[in-house]
Write an enzyme that holds these catalytic residues in place. Structure first.
Site, short mmCIF file in Angstrom:
data_model
loop_
_atom_site.label_atom_id
_atom_site.label_comp_id
_atom_site.label_asym_id
_atom_site.label_seq_id
_atom_site.Cartn_x
_atom_site.Cartn_y
_atom_site.Cartn_z
CB CYS A 1 -0.94 0.00 1.19
SG CYS A 1 -1.90 -1.52 1.31
CG HIS B 1 -3.33 3.09 1.91
ND1 HIS B 1 -3.79 2.70 0.67
CD2 HIS B 1 -3.42 2.00 2.71
CE1 HIS B 1 -4.14 1.43 0.73
NE2 HIS B 1 -3.93 0.98 1.96
CG ASN C 1 -6.52 -1.38 1.20
OD1 ASN C 1 -5.83 -0.94 0.28
ND2 ASN C 1 -6.00 -1.80 2.34
N1 COA Z 1 -18.20 -9.17 9.15
C1 COA Z 1 -18.60 -9.41 10.40
N2 COA Z 1 -17.77 -9.64 11.43
C2 COA Z 1 -16.45 -9.62 11.14
C3 COA Z 1 -15.96 -9.39 9.85
C4 COA Z 1 -16.90 -9.17 8.83
N3 COA Z 1 -16.53 -8.95 7.57
N4 COA Z 1 -14.61 -9.43 9.89
C5 COA Z 1 -14.26 -9.67 11.15
N5 COA Z 1 -15.37 -9.80 11.91
C6 COA Z 1 -15.46 -10.09 13.33
C7 COA Z 1 -14.24 -10.79 13.86
O1 COA Z 1 -14.35 -12.18 13.62
C8 COA Z 1 -14.32 -10.46 15.33
O2 COA Z 1 -15.21 -11.34 15.92
P1 COA Z 1 -14.94 -11.95 17.39
O3 COA Z 1 -14.84 -10.76 18.28
O4 COA Z 1 -16.12 -12.81 17.62
O5 COA Z 1 -13.65 -12.69 17.26
C9 COA Z 1 -14.98 -9.08 15.35
O6 COA Z 1 -15.54 -8.89 14.05
C10 COA Z 1 -14.05 -7.93 15.66
O7 COA Z 1 -12.84 -8.11 15.00
P2 COA Z 1 -11.66 -7.07 15.15
O8 COA Z 1 -10.48 -7.62 14.44
O9 COA Z 1 -11.51 -6.64 16.56
O10 COA Z 1 -12.27 -5.84 14.35
P3 COA Z 1 -11.58 -4.47 14.06
O11 COA Z 1 -12.36 -3.40 14.65
O12 COA Z 1 -10.09 -4.49 14.33
O13 COA Z 1 -11.75 -4.36 12.49
C11 COA Z 1 -10.51 -4.62 10.47
C12 COA Z 1 -11.16 -5.31 11.65
C13 COA Z 1 -9.82 -5.68 9.62
C14 COA Z 1 -11.55 -3.92 9.67
C15 COA Z 1 -9.46 -3.61 10.99
O14 COA Z 1 -8.62 -4.19 11.93
C16 COA Z 1 -8.60 -3.02 9.89
O15 COA Z 1 -9.09 -2.26 9.08
N6 COA Z 1 -7.28 -3.29 9.89
C17 COA Z 1 -6.32 -2.74 8.94
C18 COA Z 1 -6.74 -3.16 7.64
C19 COA Z 1 -6.04 -2.90 6.37
O16 COA Z 1 -6.68 -2.48 5.47
N7 COA Z 1 -4.81 -3.26 6.17
C20 COA Z 1 -4.26 -3.34 4.85
C21 COA Z 1 -2.96 -2.73 4.73
S1 COA Z 1 -3.02 -1.02 4.92
#
Ligand code: COA
Length: 333
Positions: free
Chosen positions: A118, A258, A288
């Site tokens: 990214c 980004h 993304n």
């Molecule tokens: N739909 C519903 N629930 C989902 C889900 C989806 N698509 N994806 C994950 N969950 C669930 C998880 O399983 C977890 O459940 P649990 O608590 O029962 O285990 C819950 O949602 C929370 O997960 P968590 O990882 O704490 O959520 P978050 O607030 O951190 O959001 C992301 C997850 C991936 C959206 C976030 O961490 C993120 O954006 N990270 C960076 C992402 C990125 O784009 N990186 C690329 C390089 S820049």
């Protein structure tokens, strides 16, 4: 022989291309256990673009490149350097940049790819601007392009809702004036790189264990680890690139970040104490797109008249590697 005068590189053309096919959050509800509400509130994404089965990053690149060249009023034969930032190359070799060179008929251009996920567009812009600053090349076509839909595991709700396909491109040219790229800052920390992986040739047991059987070559990410890193590094990289030239956040007219998660942008805005109106986002439309996110966002911001001559822009990226990078640039067309 290199020219002794160091010159700035200015953006003289910008273009983008995204596939027509739209995949909405409601479409995803039919594929994995997710909801429109979860995706919107946790990421800010509403839809993303998906390339057809036989369309790869080189094709998206070529279309974005032709748009950028048209905007710059240039012919492909005039291009001296092509850099494509991508982690979804059509092939291991030839590079996507070489395929693009041939596709658009840029017969006089040197061409290579950059893999910095990214941050790839920022890395590539930095490299291109060095060639221009030294006088080695007079212009460069810098492209960020991805077809991430081809490497996500469509059964993994943690990742498949986040990514999309697209390409953006800029044309850089040498300028003797005080505009264009003023400062850059790049970083990498391979020790935390295993938080976001797409396997290549190496077959590693611990990478295999992270994935569903039969899905070894797909993207895997520890989202919350990348999230924490991203908020902090987006703020730090923005401050650093301004600090390099004795400027501060109040001098900035627009930040093009980004587009990974709207909560990352909001978190960084809070750390930077900068108003959200000064940060351009379009993540709701595309998700993304890794290396393509920043140039596509730049193109949209320009088209929407949100960037004016003399504006100070900061473009800032972070992602796989893990890597990060920022560029401060005085806009003038
Ligand atoms: N739909 C519903 N629930 C989902 C889900 C989806 N698509 N994806 C994950 N969950 C669930 C998880 O399983 C977890 O459940 P649990 O608590 O029962 O285990 C819950 O949602 C929370 O997960 P968590 O990882 O704490 O959520 P978050 O607030 O951190 O959001 C992301 C997850 C991936 C959206 C976030 O961490 C993120 O954006 N990270 C960076 C992402 C990125 O784009 N990186 C690329 C390089 S820049």
């Amino acid at each position: 022989m290199l020219n002794q005068t160091v010159r700035n590189a200015g953006i003289v053309g910008v273009g983008s291309y995204v596939p027509e096919k739209i995949l909405t959050n409601s479409d995803l509800e039919k594929i994995v256990d997710t909801s429109d509400e979860w995706i919107r509130t946790r990421t800010g994404i509403e839809q993303r673009r998906i390339a057809e089965e036989d369309v790869f990053s080189s094709e998206l690149s070529a279309r974005a490149a032709m748009n950028a060249l048209k905007d710059a009023g240039m012919q492909p034969e005039e291009v001296e350097l092509i850099i494509v930032a991508t982690i979804t190359a059509d092939m291991l070799t030839p590079s996507t940049a070489c395929i693009v060179q041939h596709k658009i008929g840029a017969i006089n251009a040197v061409a290579f790819d950059v893999n910095a996920a990214c941050s790839g567009f920022i890395y590539s812009l930095s490299i291109a601007s060095q060639f221009i600053a030294t006088g080695q090349y007079k212009n460069a076509l810098v492209i960020g392009a991805e077809t991430l839909s081809k490497v996500v595991d469509w059964q993994d709700r943690n990742t498949c809702v986040l990514f999309g396909d697209g390409a953006g491109a800029v044309v850089l040219k040498a300028t003797d004036k005080e505009y264009g790229i003023l400062s850059m800052h790049l970083g990498a920390d391979g020790s935390i790189g295993r938080n976001l992986t797409i396997p290549g040739l190496a077959v590693e047991h611990h990478e295999m264990e992270k994935r569903r059987p039969g899905n070894y070559r797909t993207l895997w990410m520890d989202g919350s680890e990348v999230f924490k890193f991203a908020v902090k590094i987006m703020a730090q990289a923005t401050i650093k690139v301004l600090d390099n030239i004795g400027l501060g956040i109040d001098d900035v007219d627009m930040i093009i970040p980004h587009q990974a998660n709207i909560r990352i942008v909001n978190g960084a805005a809070k750390l930077l104490k900068v108003s959200r109106e000064k940060i351009f986002t379009n993540i709701e439309k595309y998700g993304n797109m890794s290396a393509a996110s920043i140039p596509v966002a730049l193109h949209e911001a320009v088209k929407e008249g949100k960037i004016r001559n003399d504006d100070l822009l900061v473009m800032v990226g972070f992602g796989g590697g893990l890597t990060w990078g920022s560029i401060a640039l005085r806009w003038f067309r």
